[in-house]
Design an enzyme around this catalytic site. Structure first.
Site: not given
Ligand code: PXP
Length: 251
Positions: A12, A15, A48, A50, A54, A75, A106, A156, A199
């Site tokens: 991903n 960032h 992703h 958004r 952002r 995403e 939750t 996922e 995640h």
């Molecule tokens: N999978 C999904 C569905 C996510 O939303 C994210 C975060 O954007 C990730 C994986 C990757 O998470 P991380 O950046 O914490 O490794």
């Protein structure tokens, strides 16, 4: 149980865009990072888009869709705007995630059970366009069953809570959450869903998740982009790949 196949590593790159946007400049370029990840053995790229843009922007998604050879996992929230983008670009995969409080269960994943009728139609349109649709959900059996029922190909499983508990050395709770994820992966597989996870995964916490035999893909971002500061993206990926493969050995 033997693993169902080789575990894929999806990277991903959100960032990279976060760092770029911090200065309003054109660098670092998410596409360049994605191509480097591709050259370094990533099996796919996740980005992703958004609603508030952002980090990743529309132009980034366009560039990724046009420039990658490995699969793009787009995403997004399950909105009309995002569906229109997905139908135009037709990425390999679309992962539906919650963005607003009220869409979260939750466990922090998407509330598929609570929005099943709308999501059935939403997923059907994306499937007809050739996209593999995944639901980012907690391991609650209701959400897994609902994901199968609405026609998703993939779930996922959200490893965010597991990762937090692990980081805080809350051993018993980490084990309990891991157990929930393991049961969830088994249930999802039994319902014909492909299982992914992601995640908050890091070198320290990835092994038990990689060792879940039904899991076919991990999506990892924040930790890898941070680690790339120290060892370069190729070095960061190599070490994650090594730990994933090691966890998978001997199953
Ligand atoms: N999978 C999904 C569905 C996510 O939303 C994210 C975060 O954007 C990730 C994986 C990757 O998470 P991380 O950046 O914490 O490794």
């Amino acid at each position: 149980m033997k693993p169902l196949g080789r575990l894929r590593l999806g990277v991903n790159i959100d960032h990279v865009a976060t760092v770029r946007n911090a200065r309003g400049s054109a660098w670092p370029d998410p596409l360049r990072a994605a191509l480097l990840a591709e050259a370094s053995g990533a099996d796919g790229i996740t980005a992703h888009l958004r609603e508030d843009r952002r980090h990743i922007r529309d132009s980034d998604i366009e560039a990724l869709a046009a420039g990658l050879r490995i699969p793009l996992n787009f995403e997004c929230a399950a909105t009309d705007e995002m569906k229109a983008i997905a139908l135009r670009l037709r990425p390999h995969a679309v992962c539906l995630v919650p963005e607003k409080r009220e869409e979260r269960t939750t466990e922090g994943g998407l509330d598929v059970a609570g929005d099943a009728a709308r999501l059935t139609d939403y997923v059907a349109e994306l499937r007809a366009a050739g996209c593999r649709v995944s639901m980012f959900i907690g391991h609650d059996p209701r959400q897994i069953e609902a994901s199968a029922a609405i026609g998703a190909a993939v779930v996922e499983l959200h490893t965010g809570l597991y990762s937090e508990l692990h980081a805080e050395d809350r051993h018993a709770e980490t084990e309990a959450e891991l157990h929930g994820l393991q049961k969830g992966a088994a249930l999802a597989h039994s319902l014909g869903l492909e299982v992914h996870a992601g995640h908050g995964l890091t070198y320290d916490n990835v092994a038990p998740i990689a060792a879940m035999p039904q899991v076919m893909e991990l999506n990892i971002g924040h930790f890898l982009i941070g680690e790339a500061i120290y060892r370069g993206l190729d070095g960061a990926l190599d070490e994650m790949r090594r730990r994933m493969d090691q966890a998978r050995e001997g199953l």
